[in-house]
Scaffold this motif. Sequence first.
Motif, PDB file in Angstrom:
ATOM      1  N   GLY A  49      29.305  -3.707 -33.633  1.00 10.35           N
ATOM      2  CA  GLY A  49      27.985  -3.097 -33.608  1.00 10.35           C
ATOM      3  C   GLY A  49      28.023  -1.645 -34.050  1.00 10.35           C
ATOM      4  O   GLY A  49      29.098  -1.081 -34.302  1.00 10.35           O
ATOM      5  N   GLY A  50      26.856  -1.027 -34.113  1.00 11.54           N
ATOM      6  CA  GLY A  50      26.783   0.351 -34.585  1.00 11.54           C
ATOM      7  C   GLY A  50      27.558   1.322 -33.726  1.00 11.54           C
ATOM      8  O   GLY A  50      28.470   2.018 -34.206  1.00 11.54           O
ATOM      9  N   SER A 109      21.197   1.270 -36.145  1.00 11.95           N
ATOM     10  CA  SER A 109      21.961   0.033 -36.140  1.00 11.95           C
ATOM     11  C   SER A 109      21.009  -1.106 -36.491  1.00 11.95           C
ATOM     12  O   SER A 109      19.781  -0.923 -36.511  1.00 11.95           O
ATOM     13  CB  SER A 109      22.577  -0.235 -34.759  1.00 11.95           C
ATOM     14  OG  SER A 109      21.566  -0.482 -33.806  1.00 11.95           O
ATOM     15  N   PRO A 121      25.172   6.586 -35.582  1.00 10.56           N
ATOM     16  CA  PRO A 121      26.145   6.145 -34.579  1.00 10.56           C
ATOM     17  C   PRO A 121      27.323   7.082 -34.404  1.00 10.56           C
ATOM     18  O   PRO A 121      27.866   7.206 -33.303  1.00 10.56           O
ATOM     19  CB  PRO A 121      26.576   4.763 -35.083  1.00 10.56           C
ATOM     20  CG  PRO A 121      26.150   4.696 -36.507  1.00 10.56           C
ATOM     21  CD  PRO A 121      24.961   5.578 -36.631  1.00 10.56           C
TER      22      PRO A 121
END
Length: 258
Positions: A17-18, A192, A208
């Motif tokens: 994920g981000g 994201s 991020p």
Amino acid sequence: MRSPFVPRTILITGATGGIGGALAEIYAEPGTTLLLQGRNRQRLAEVANGCEQRGARVLTHALDVRDQETLVGWVREWSAREEIDLVIPAAGVNSNIGPEGRGESWEEISALIEINVLAAMAVVDAALPSMRKRRQGQIALFSSLAAYHGLPLTPSYSASKAAIKAYGEALRGWLAPEGIRVSVIMPGYVESKMCREMPGPKPFLWPPERAARAIRRGLARNRPRISFPFPLNLGTWSLSVLPSAVSERILQLLGYGG
């Protein structure tokens, strides 16, 4: 004076994920071991390769965190093999009521709770015995600024993050005397795929990498709550202390109403 706690073995779920990927990269350096989980094998390999280029030792496991038996087995296995210093259950998903206000399906709700709440708790439960035995370790739990006051557009997500906030605060009080640090991370909007899919305005959007730097600083200082950005943090906290009718009206005016 107590020497600073420097994590050398770090376990991160949701590393594809981000924020999860950015955290993996920011902790990647020579002498560091990263245990990374993600569902997307290709993306996980890309994150691992980037971290290895920075000098880290990287071990990956592609799985769905809803498979709790496999997830717990993986964490327990590596807790026995390595002294895991820092555990970051960063896997998370979101759902919303939809553009027509149709509401969330039960399938969406149950999957979200499994990932955002139960999987995070399962990781902590699996890692804790080793940390308690060593009387050292750190846990970073992902809540959200949405935990201060539920957003009408994302009721299940808000509920899941409120649960993690309370869980992390309770763990910190319980485990601090044993030398285990627990912090609750409460981000605002961070760029994201999940963030882009969320409805409503996204003020003070952070990349991020900036979020990862703020989180690492907060964890190094053992902050109970790592929340950002400041203007949005203040605003969402205010919603939790204002009269409900006022908070609801503010959310409607700002475009977060149902």
